[in-house]
Enzyme design. Structure first.
Site, short mmCIF file in Angstrom:
data_model
loop_
_atom_site.label_atom_id
_atom_site.label_comp_id
_atom_site.label_asym_id
_atom_site.label_seq_id
_atom_site.Cartn_x
_atom_site.Cartn_y
_atom_site.Cartn_z
N SER A 151 -4.76 2.15 -4.88
CA SER A 151 -3.68 2.93 -5.77
C SER A 151 -2.64 2.55 -6.24
O SER A 151 -1.95 1.36 -5.39
CB SER A 151 -3.25 4.16 -4.79
OG SER A 151 -1.99 5.09 -5.40
N TYR A 164 0.73 7.50 3.18
CA TYR A 164 -0.57 6.81 2.22
C TYR A 164 -0.36 5.54 1.65
O TYR A 164 -1.31 4.42 1.55
CB TYR A 164 -0.49 7.91 1.00
CG TYR A 164 -1.55 7.75 -0.04
CD1 TYR A 164 -3.03 8.09 0.13
CD2 TYR A 164 -1.17 7.37 -1.49
CE1 TYR A 164 -3.87 7.83 -0.96
CE2 TYR A 164 -2.00 7.13 -2.35
CZ TYR A 164 -3.38 7.67 -2.15
OH TYR A 164 -4.25 7.43 -3.15
#
Ligand SMILES: NC(=O)c1ccc[n+]([C@@H]2O[C@H](COP(=O)([O-])OP(=O)(O)OC[C@H]3O[C@@H](n4cnc5c(N)ncnc54)[C@H](OP(=O)(O)O)[C@@H]3O)[C@@H](O)[C@H]2O)c1
Length: 264
Positions: A151, A164
């Site tokens: 990501s 995350y």
């Protein structure tokens, strides 16, 4: 030395009859990519925890195979890899895509150890379980391609990304290490760093997501990236180009820019 823009991996263009294993294929980007590859003629083995969602996918996509599993279970991944090997036969796997992911907003001011560990287990630990299970067959075949979904949140620190972001940063570093070790052995390695994609994972975001794209568009970009032999894919470029630029800012400028843009 390879010139700028040259393929870093053997390009993957012809998917006809080729076997692909996608882990994290019950929804979102993984499911859309499974459908796109199936449209191109691939035989896709789809894995995730939700067996009914996988069965539903297979019903609509003849020739595909469902293999439910939890990425936290190393033994389940080993057993699945053996099944996948049997299914693919002597031609082996053309692509293994790790798309499983977990996201909950997290901040150091409300530290939740269980959530931190769940991110680590799904987003990073599961990849290690997968590597232990598939590397022996990829290395003995001397071909195939391993793709990890990271990501842009892994590039640098962001608000609410305490759990995350670090797992996605780890995947970017892991992919570079894998590339250095596996490319000379004939195995492709890529890291996919999407911006915002409309999926169940982002449905929980209450803020407006800039340059939001559909899961089908994300899948299309990934197919283009594999066809061009890319190592890193990031999209949509109108968003990720800015985020990549932020990586180069000195720390003080970076923190100020993030605070100004997000109001954190
Ligand atoms: N959406 C975005 O904007 C965005 C941006 C950047 C990166 N990503 C990354 O893209 C990947 C796909 O996410 P998505 O947005 O498509 O979200 P999603 O629809 O929620 O997909 C997540 C997938 O991971 C699977 N999964 C979660 N925990 C698992 C476990 N313990 N074992 C096996 N499978 C598990 C889920 O299946 P089950 O629940 O059936 O297990 C599902 O198939 C993730 O790695 C995410 O971090 C997404």
């Amino acid at each position: 030395m390879a010139f700028f823009g040259a393929p870093l991996n053997p390009p993957l263009r012809d998917w006809t009859g080729r076997w692909v294993w996608i882990i994290g294929a019950s929804s979102g980007i993984g499911r859309a990519t499974a459908a796109a590859l199936h449209r191109e003629g691939a035989r896709v083995i789809v894995s995730a925890r939700q067996a009914p969602a996988l069965a539903d996918f297979v019903r609509g996509h003849p020739g595909c195979v469902a293999l439910p599993l939890d990425v936290g279970d190393a033994q389940a991944l080993r057993a699945a890899a053996l099944q996948v090997q049997g299914q693919a036969g002597p031609q082996g796997l053309a692509l293994v895509l790790y798309c499983a992911g977990h996201y909950r907003a997290q901040s150091a001011t409300a530290f939740d150890l269980a959530e931190m560990q769940q991110h680590l287990a799904v987003n990073y630990g599961g990849v290690l379980h997968l590597l232990a299970a598939v590397l022996p067959q990829l290395l003995s075949a001397g071909r195939g391609h391993l793709s990890l979904v990271g990501s842009v949140a892994g590039y640098r620190g962001l608000p609410m990304s305490l759990a995350y972001g670090p797992t996605k940063a780890a995947l970017n570093n892991l992919a570079e290490n894998l590339y250095l070790d596996l490319h000379p052995r004939g195995i492709g390695v890529s890291i996919i760093n999407p911006g915002f994609v409309q999926t169940p994972l982002t449905a929980q975001n209450a803020f407006p997501m800039p340059a939001l794209i559909s899961a089908d568009e994300a899948a299309e970009r990934m197919l283009q990236g594999w066809a061009r032999g890319r190592f890193e894919m990031n999209f949509p470029r109108r968003f990720t180009a800015w985020v990549r630029l932020l990586r180069c800012l000195p720390d003080a400028w970076y923190f100020a820019a993030v605070r100004r843009t997000t109001g954190a």
